[in-house]
Design a protein around this motif. Structure first.
Motif, mmCIF file in Angstrom:
data_model
loop_
_atom_site.group_PDB
_atom_site.id
_atom_site.type_symbol
_atom_site.label_atom_id
_atom_site.label_comp_id
_atom_site.label_asym_id
_atom_site.label_seq_id
_atom_site.Cartn_x
_atom_site.Cartn_y
_atom_site.Cartn_z
ATOM 1 N N ARG A 81 -10.471 28.941 35.788
ATOM 2 C CA ARG A 81 -10.908 27.634 36.279
ATOM 3 C C ARG A 81 -11.195 26.658 35.142
ATOM 4 O O ARG A 81 -11.453 25.476 35.379
ATOM 5 N N THR A 82 -11.125 27.136 33.923
ATOM 6 C CA THR A 82 -11.445 26.288 32.774
ATOM 7 C C THR A 82 -10.343 25.263 32.530
ATOM 8 O O THR A 82 -9.152 25.596 32.504
ATOM 9 N N VAL A 83 -10.750 24.031 32.335
ATOM 10 C CA VAL A 83 -9.841 22.967 31.910
ATOM 11 C C VAL A 83 -10.101 22.714 30.431
ATOM 12 O O VAL A 83 -11.200 22.324 30.047
ATOM 13 N N SER A 84 -9.087 22.948 29.622
ATOM 14 C CA SER A 84 -9.255 22.828 28.170
ATOM 15 C C SER A 84 -8.825 21.479 27.630
ATOM 16 O O SER A 84 -9.226 21.098 26.533
ATOM 17 N N TYR A 85 -8.003 20.754 28.377
ATOM 18 C CA TYR A 85 -7.562 19.428 27.947
ATOM 19 C C TYR A 85 -6.966 18.703 29.139
ATOM 20 O O TYR A 85 -6.485 19.316 30.093
ATOM 21 N N ARG A 86 -7.007 17.404 29.087
ATOM 22 C CA ARG A 86 -6.417 16.581 30.150
ATOM 23 C C ARG A 86 -4.892 16.721 30.099
ATOM 24 O O ARG A 86 -4.287 16.645 29.021
ATOM 25 N N GLY A 87 -4.300 16.917 31.254
ATOM 26 C CA GLY A 87 -2.857 17.114 31.317
ATOM 27 C C GLY A 87 -2.441 18.560 31.436
ATOM 28 O O GLY A 87 -1.264 18.854 31.657
ATOM 29 N N GLN A 88 -3.388 19.485 31.296
ATOM 30 C CA GLN A 88 -3.098 20.902 31.470
ATOM 31 C C GLN A 88 -2.613 21.154 32.900
ATOM 32 O O GLN A 88 -3.107 20.557 33.849
ATOM 33 N N PHE A 89 -1.627 22.033 33.057
ATOM 34 C CA PHE A 89 -1.189 22.389 34.408
ATOM 35 C C PHE A 89 -2.309 23.136 35.122
ATOM 36 O O PHE A 89 -2.777 24.178 34.646
ATOM 37 N N VAL A 90 -2.739 22.611 36.285
ATOM 38 C CA VAL A 90 -3.829 23.246 37.032
ATOM 39 C C VAL A 90 -3.409 23.649 38.442
ATOM 40 O O VAL A 90 -4.142 24.373 39.120
ATOM 41 N N ALA A 91 -2.264 23.213 38.895
ATOM 42 C CA ALA A 91 -1.762 23.591 40.215
ATOM 43 C C ALA A 91 -0.283 23.249 40.285
ATOM 44 O O ALA A 91 0.245 22.521 39.431
ATOM 45 N N ALA A 92 0.380 23.780 41.306
ATOM 46 C CA ALA A 92 1.799 23.486 41.499
ATOM 47 C C ALA A 92 2.169 23.694 42.951
ATOM 48 O O ALA A 92 1.572 24.513 43.660
ATOM 49 N N VAL A 93 3.161 22.941 43.380
ATOM 50 C CA VAL A 93 3.691 23.052 44.734
ATOM 51 C C VAL A 93 5.140 23.502 44.643
ATOM 52 O O VAL A 93 5.901 23.018 43.795
ATOM 53 N N VAL A 94 5.506 24.434 45.531
ATOM 54 C CA VAL A 94 6.892 24.876 45.652
ATOM 55 C C VAL A 94 7.386 24.425 47.023
ATOM 56 O O VAL A 94 6.729 24.682 48.039
ATOM 57 N N ALA A 95 8.536 23.752 47.035
ATOM 58 C CA ALA A 95 9.023 23.195 48.300
ATOM 59 C C ALA A 95 10.539 23.259 48.377
ATOM 60 O O ALA A 95 11.222 23.560 47.390
ATOM 61 N N GLU A 96 11.037 22.945 49.560
ATOM 62 C CA GLU A 96 12.479 22.997 49.805
ATOM 63 C C GLU A 96 13.238 21.959 48.987
ATOM 64 O O GLU A 96 14.383 22.176 48.605
ATOM 65 N N THR A 97 12.621 20.809 48.753
ATOM 66 C CA THR A 97 13.255 19.756 47.965
ATOM 67 C C THR A 97 12.291 19.276 46.890
ATOM 68 O O THR A 97 11.063 19.447 47.011
ATOM 69 N N LEU A 98 12.848 18.656 45.878
ATOM 70 C CA LEU A 98 12.008 18.134 44.803
ATOM 71 C C LEU A 98 11.120 17.010 45.322
ATOM 72 O O LEU A 98 9.940 16.909 44.949
ATOM 73 N N GLU A 99 11.657 16.172 46.200
ATOM 74 C CA GLU A 99 10.876 15.065 46.736
ATOM 75 C C GLU A 99 9.673 15.567 47.531
ATOM 76 O O GLU A 99 8.560 15.030 47.421
#
Length: 685
Positions: A81-99
């Motif tokens: 849960r630690t954030v070490s710097y702004r811009g760090q990847f903290v989540a992601a979504v996987v979907a059928e299309t990029l949009e």
């Protein structure tokens, strides 16, 4: 003279890059970056994102699978849960299309317990420390004699401080991963990387796999400049996402996200103190460097390392101090260490020349040496003086009036400057196979990387030469971790290292060939580890001289580089076409470093303000009107079978200093803080 063997594929669009691999029913990833500069993730609200049609998965610290290895904090994606710097990847979504993935990522709501980040590099920071070693594995500090006393006793003294900003690599092709888990539990990555073998080892360790269970495919790469030298979070995230949804996924890092997640050149603060006799002979050199690393993982650039090998002086000291800030981890950028370090050293040497009333070219010649000053090792070859003299003649240096502001062309002040270049000539172990096919052709394989440098062509030429065959009969295959192991494309060691393995494999094949090739073909292999480890002890470096002419508008302070000349001594040049491209490309990057490039940190939020090519400026065609690169014939028997030193990085080394020295000659203003922008000239003009 041979043009690139893959050139037609590239210009017709047939060359396949990582994102273009056609896999059945791929899903798409969109990553979310931390909005806090430091702190903890309190919660991740993914309800709205999950309701969006086409969303397959949402990954974050709240549900991500545990990785087998988390030793590299930058690659421990969603493991804390630690954030070490702004811009760090903290989540992601996987979907059928990029949009869909992007829209769902926008809908995520992440709550932070934020703290104020510490992001400003300064030379009085209380957290400064001496690292145990720096990037190349050499000591952080060195000292010989009594430099303080020698400085005090010197007839001419220079004591100056230079700063260089953070800079970002910005390859044309973004960091891209296409990940696919196979039915047998193995993983295939189609990756934009500078080292398929290195990538394979790292990813296997992170996911707890045997090395053979990971295959990295990367035959074509659209640039890297060091940013793709090691795996980045995108590779881990893509593999994690593909396993989560049970199908292939594609993830290309948007350029705006690259600035926090794919590395950058550390900013530096460099104090140079030079002491010399009245005739310009150096008595003492002291080079003290302050730079930054991150709280996530230590990276200490070898900024003062070139000072250890360039000029003789009996009394000398180099030091490196770093501070761990709440920023992304810096990493390699073209000629790491040598590029910022030689900017400071060669600028300070120009200041010494002015103080002593000695021509800058002559000053460098007077302080040349036939052995590495600190190690005492003899150079395998060193033709710095020849480069300086050849360059001075070609550039028309002899007619130069040394007085600043002595030349005008209408409303423009004209000046010229010089700087030296250097870069180590490294040789890394590797393996290769060479196969004679029944149809009279040859197939040579090695897991090397061609990141746009023309390595594939150079290796094919070496193979053809060794096999005594026409180039058209040699098929050169690179960029796949299933091929024999190769070192990373970096440190100007690629062609030298891979070429040695290719030559040895082809030599072994020639010994096995005896008349007609059997229907199954004949194959031979080579492993160069023993050969590399048995090398004699020499100081192996390439050298060069950079000359620049600039025009400075007296009203606006705009600087234009009207012409540049680079003269290099880098051993045997395997292919003049690709060699010129590498030299000129490096010199062009030097123009960007001198006049344009600067990643600006917002100290309040801990993020870079300029995060795309509209705001992070790099040279375009109009910025480089006349640039020429030539090289000297240099024979060095102490390198490798080809006698090659590597040329991918030396072109940028010293280029910014030559331009800065030319700006001073034109205006009389010495700008010690890069980049050299109009306000800095107008404020002191």
């Amino acid at each position: 003279m041979t043009h690139r063997i893959e050139g037609r594929e590239k210009v017709t669009g047939k060359a396949r890059y990582a994102y273009e691999y056609p896999l059945e029913a791929p899903a798409y990833v969109s990553a979310v970056q931390a909005e806090a500069g430091k702190g903890e993730i309190v919660s991740v609200d993914a309800a709205s994102a999950r309701r969006l049609p086409g969303v397959l998965a949402v990954l974050s610290c709240e549900n991500a699978p545990q990785l087998a290895s988390r030793s590299n904090g930058e690659l421990a994606v969603f493991q804390s849960r630690t954030v070490s710097y702004r811009g760090q990847f903290v989540a992601a979504v996987v979907a059928e299309t990029l949009e869909t993935a992007r829209e769902a990522a926008r809908l995520l709501r992440i709550e932070y317990a934020a703290e104020a980040p510490d992001v400003r590099l300064r030379d009085d920071h209380p957290g400064l420390y001496r690292p145990e070693e720096i990037n190349t594995g050499v000591p952080a500090d060195t000292e010989m004699g009594d430099p303080e006393a020698a400085l005090s006793d010197s007839d001419v003294q220079v004591d100056v401080t230079y700063t260089t900003p953070a800079e970002h690599n910005n390859p044309m092709e973004p960091h891209t991963t296409v990940a696919h888990w196979n039915e047998d539990g193995s993983l295939t990555l189609y990756e934009s990387t500078q080292g398929a073998s290195t990538h394979q080892r790292t990813i296997a360790r992170i996911f707890g796999l045997d090395r053979e269970q990971v295959r990295v495919v990367s035959p074509h790469v659209g640039g890297g400049f060091g940013a793709k030298g090691t795996p980045r979070p995108n590779a881990v995230l893509a593999a994690m996402a593909a396993r989560e949804v049970g199908r292939p996924v594609k993830f290309a890092v948007p350029r705006q996200q690259m600035y926090a997640t794919t590395g950058y050149r550390t900013p530096t603060i460099q104090r140079l103190r030079l002491g010399a006799a009245a005739d310009g002979t150096l008595n003492a050199i002291v080079h003290d460097v302050v730079e930054q690393t991150s709280t996530v993982r230590e990276f200490a650039e070898q900024t003062a390392a070139p000072t250890r090998i360039m000029y003789r002086a009996p009394h000398r000291r180099t030091t490196h101090r770093v501070v761990a800030l709440d920023v992304p981890t810096p990493s390699w950028m073209r000629a790491p260490g040598e590029t910022p370090g030689m900017y400071a050293l060669e600028s300070a040497l120009d200041e010494l020349a002015a103080a002593a009333g000695i021509d800058p070219v002559e000053l460098r010649i007077r302080n040349d040496t036939d052995h590495e000053p600190e190690s005492g090792l003899p150079f395998s070859s060193r033709n710095l003086v020849a480069c300086l003299r050849e360059g001075a003649e070609r550039f028309g240096w002899a007619g130069r009036d040394p007085a600043p502001r002595s030349r005008r062309a209408g409303r423009r002040l004209v000046g010229t400057g010089v700087a030296a270049s250097t870069y180590p000539a490294r040789l890394n172990p590797g393996r290769a196979t060479a196969r004679a096919e029944p149809d009279g052709t040859f197939t040579v394989r090695i897991a090397a990387a061609d990141i746009g440098t023309g390595a594939r062509t150079a290796l094919a030429l070496l193979a053809a030469e060794t096999l005594k065959a026409d180039l058209g009969r040699v098929r050169m295959e690179v960029g796949d971790s299933s091929f024999p192991t190769a070192s990373v494309a970096g440190g100007s060691s690629g062609t030298a290292s891979w070429g040695t393995a290719v030559v040895r494999a082809c030599e072994a094949l020639r010994e096995r060939l005896n008349g007609a090739v059997p229907p199954e073909g004949v194959e031979a292999s080579a492993d160069t580890r023993d050969e590399v480890e048995a090398q004699e002890r020499y100081a192996r470096h390439a050298f060069g001289a950079q000359f620049a002419e600039v025009e400075v508008d007296v009203d606006t302070g705009e600087v234009r580089v009207s012409r540049m000349l680079g003269v290099f001594a880098a051993g045997r040049i395997v292919n003049p076409v690709t060699a010129r491209s590498q030299f000129v490309g490096g010199m062009t990057m030097g123009i960007g470093m001198a006049l344009m490039e600067e990643s600006v940190m917002d100290e309040r939020f801990g993020d870079y303000l300029n995060r795309d090519l509209a705001q992070y400026h790099v040279p375009a065609c109009a910025d480089v009107p006349d640039i020429e690169a030539v090289w000297l014939e240099e024979s060095d028997p102490h390198l490798n079978p080809m006698g090659a030193k590597g040329i991918g990085e030396i072109g940028i080394v010293g280029a910014a200093a030559a331009i800065g020295n030319a700006v001073h000659h034109a205006t009389g203003v010495r700008v010690r803080d890069l980049p050299i922008t109009p306000p800095k000239l107008l404020a002191r003009g």
